[in-house]
Write a protein that holds these residues in place. Structure first.
Motif, mmCIF file in Angstrom:
data_model
loop_
_atom_site.group_PDB
_atom_site.id
_atom_site.type_symbol
_atom_site.label_atom_id
_atom_site.label_comp_id
_atom_site.label_asym_id
_atom_site.label_seq_id
_atom_site.Cartn_x
_atom_site.Cartn_y
_atom_site.Cartn_z
ATOM 1 N N ARG A 1 18.255 58.357 73.658
ATOM 2 C CA ARG A 1 17.280 57.459 73.035
ATOM 3 C C ARG A 1 16.330 56.931 74.097
ATOM 4 N NH1 ARG A 1 19.221 52.873 69.203
ATOM 5 N NH2 ARG A 1 20.908 52.500 70.670
ATOM 6 N N PHE A 2 15.076 56.740 73.677
ATOM 7 C CA PHE A 2 14.027 56.284 74.573
ATOM 8 C C PHE A 2 13.820 54.789 74.407
ATOM 9 C CE2 PHE A 2 9.423 55.341 75.031
ATOM 10 C CZ PHE A 2 9.272 55.623 76.376
ATOM 11 N N MET A 3 13.754 54.059 75.511
ATOM 12 C CA MET A 3 13.543 52.617 75.448
ATOM 13 C C MET A 3 12.049 52.330 75.359
ATOM 14 S SD MET A 3 16.554 51.076 77.922
ATOM 15 C CE MET A 3 16.337 49.404 77.255
ATOM 16 N N GLY A 4 11.544 52.431 74.146
ATOM 17 C CA GLY A 4 10.128 52.238 73.849
ATOM 18 C C GLY A 4 9.871 52.669 72.423
ATOM 19 N N HIS B 1 21.263 52.934 66.641
ATOM 20 C CA HIS B 1 22.239 53.902 67.136
ATOM 21 C C HIS B 1 22.905 54.637 65.975
ATOM 22 C CE1 HIS B 1 26.596 54.627 67.749
ATOM 23 N NE2 HIS B 1 26.184 55.252 68.837
ATOM 24 N N ARG B 2 23.299 53.906 64.952
ATOM 25 C CA ARG B 2 23.982 54.528 63.811
ATOM 26 C C ARG B 2 23.057 55.492 63.068
ATOM 27 N NH1 ARG B 2 28.467 53.872 60.890
ATOM 28 N NH2 ARG B 2 29.124 52.122 62.196
ATOM 29 N N LYS B 3 21.784 55.139 62.924
ATOM 30 C CA LYS B 3 20.842 56.015 62.225
ATOM 31 C C LYS B 3 20.696 57.348 62.944
ATOM 32 C CE LYS B 3 16.059 56.259 60.588
ATOM 33 N NZ LYS B 3 14.760 55.541 60.465
ATOM 34 N N VAL B 4 20.597 57.309 64.271
ATOM 35 C CA VAL B 4 20.466 58.552 65.046
ATOM 36 C C VAL B 4 21.748 59.365 64.947
ATOM 37 C CG1 VAL B 4 20.003 59.546 67.319
ATOM 38 C CG2 VAL B 4 18.828 57.447 66.616
ATOM 39 N N ARG B 5 22.881 58.689 65.103
ATOM 40 C CA ARG B 5 24.167 59.393 65.040
ATOM 41 C C ARG B 5 24.375 60.048 63.687
ATOM 42 N NH1 ARG B 5 29.782 56.341 64.662
ATOM 43 N NH2 ARG B 5 29.207 56.585 62.461
ATOM 44 N N ASP B 6 24.106 59.294 62.613
ATOM 45 C CA ASP B 6 24.343 59.823 61.277
ATOM 46 C C ASP B 6 23.372 60.938 60.905
ATOM 47 O OD1 ASP B 6 26.410 58.054 61.091
ATOM 48 O OD2 ASP B 6 25.414 56.665 59.710
ATOM 49 N N SER B 7 22.214 60.974 61.563
ATOM 50 C CA SER B 7 21.268 62.069 61.312
ATOM 51 C C SER B 7 21.664 63.343 62.067
ATOM 52 C CB SER B 7 19.850 61.651 61.725
ATOM 53 O OG SER B 7 19.754 61.537 63.137
ATOM 54 N N GLN B 8 22.692 63.236 62.927
ATOM 55 C CA GLN B 8 23.211 64.356 63.728
ATOM 56 C C GLN B 8 22.124 64.960 64.623
ATOM 57 O OE1 GLN B 8 25.589 67.100 61.275
ATOM 58 N NE2 GLN B 8 25.728 65.485 59.728
ATOM 59 N N ASP B 9 21.230 64.107 65.100
ATOM 60 C CA ASP B 9 20.122 64.548 65.945
ATOM 61 C C ASP B 9 20.564 64.549 67.408
ATOM 62 O OD1 ASP B 9 17.677 65.297 66.873
ATOM 63 O OD2 ASP B 9 16.614 63.457 66.318
#
Length: 308
Positions: A231-234, A268-276
């Motif tokens: 993940r990018f901090m921005g 964090h959960r959104k990225v994880r659940d999208s399996q990206d």
């Protein structure tokens, strides 16, 4: 019964036309701090005045958020927002009279004439907005603070990127590394336990920006898996300027992943659940670990680069 009684009195309803506004109401809206200047059109000319008093009038006495149409009032003139009208069971929280369906059209008209600064003015946003457009802007303002990207516990800290970097380092004891390549080793003594997600977070300083590497175990349906993602901090428009690759393997086999880091605006959960990200099935992870498969030993290598 006089105002202040404990039961609601029935009063005739006022039937007014309800206007629709393309605005989302937030119960968590912060109060605007001192003192705010509003531009009110009077006689065709803009007049600047202090709006502390006006803003207080537009503040719902129940949820303390700014009120947007329809603004309701009781027969004694006490106002509240439409969300709270339902919460108080149609009974005025101030005088206990029944609210009915009376609209405070005068206050709605006053709000229409106001122009207010963004609530994130102190963070760098200097735009001025009509009252009914301000909240919608604030939901997407690029100066709004970021949520802490630490995923191991619920952390309510918010702030700009430099503040959050120090917060991650000092309060969460997150590992900090400089450079655009990494070689990350993950060891777990009992790989059969994934019910309580085992995860790690490392922050990389690269191209003068910060990136969060997440690595964790969780259940994907009924299958236990391991996942690594960046993940990018921005903001998202800046994140798209970068790409990254991840690789894991052993015994002549390897898995690779290439993608674009997601902004920490996405949870964090959104990225994880999208399996990206790079997903490794447990059986394959144990194969990469070698030995008797009783201990997980994975080495994740990666690289971050800037797109031209």
């Amino acid at each position: 019964m006089a105002p202040g009684g404990s039961t609601c009195k029935e009063v005739p309803e006022s039937h007014s036309i309800t206007a629709d506004y393309d605005i989302a109401t937030s119960n968590a809206e912060m109060k605007i701090s001192p003192p705010i200047k509003a531009t009110i059109t009077y006689g065709g000319k803009p007049v600047t005045s202090s709006t502390n008093g006006v803003h207080e009038l537009l503040e719902c006495p129940v949820c303390m958020s700014s009120m947007y149409p329809p603004i309701h009032q009781c027969p004694n003139g006490h106002t509240l927002c439409s969300n709270c009208k339902i919460r108080v069971h149609n009974c005025c929280p101030t005088c206990r009279y029944e609210l009915g369906n009376i609209r405070c059209l005068a206050l709605e008209k006053v709000a229409e004439s106001l122009e207010l600064p963004c609530r994130y003015q102190s963070l760098g946003c200097h735009d001025i907005f009509p009252y009914y457009s301000k909240l919608k802007h604030e939901q997407h303002c690029r100066f709004r603070p970021y949520n802490c990207p630490y995923a191991g516990a619920e952390c309510s800290v918010t702030g700009d990127i430099p503040f959050l970097v120090l917060h991650l380092k000092d309060d969460h004891k997150v590992d900090m590394h400089s450079g655009c390549t990494f070689n990350h080793r993950y060891v777990k003594s009992n790989p059969q336990e994934v019910e309580n997600a085992t995860w790690m977070l490392t922050v990389f300083n690269c191209f003068g920006r910060q990136f969060c590497l997440h690595f964790e175990a969780f259940q994907l349906g009924t299958a236990p898996v391991y996942m690594a993602f960046l993940r990018f901090m921005g903001d998202d428009n800046e994140a798209k300027k970068f790409s990254y690759s991840l690789e894991v393997g052993a015994n002549g086999r390897k898995l690779t992943w290439q993608g674009v880091p997601r902004s920490i605006r996405d949870s964090h959960r959104k990225v994880r659940d999208s399996q990206d990200g790079l997903i490794i099935q447990r059986n394959l992870a144990l194969f990469f670990s070698g030995g008797d498969r009783q201990e997980l030993k994975l080495r994740v290598t990666g690289r971050i680069w800037k797109e031209e």
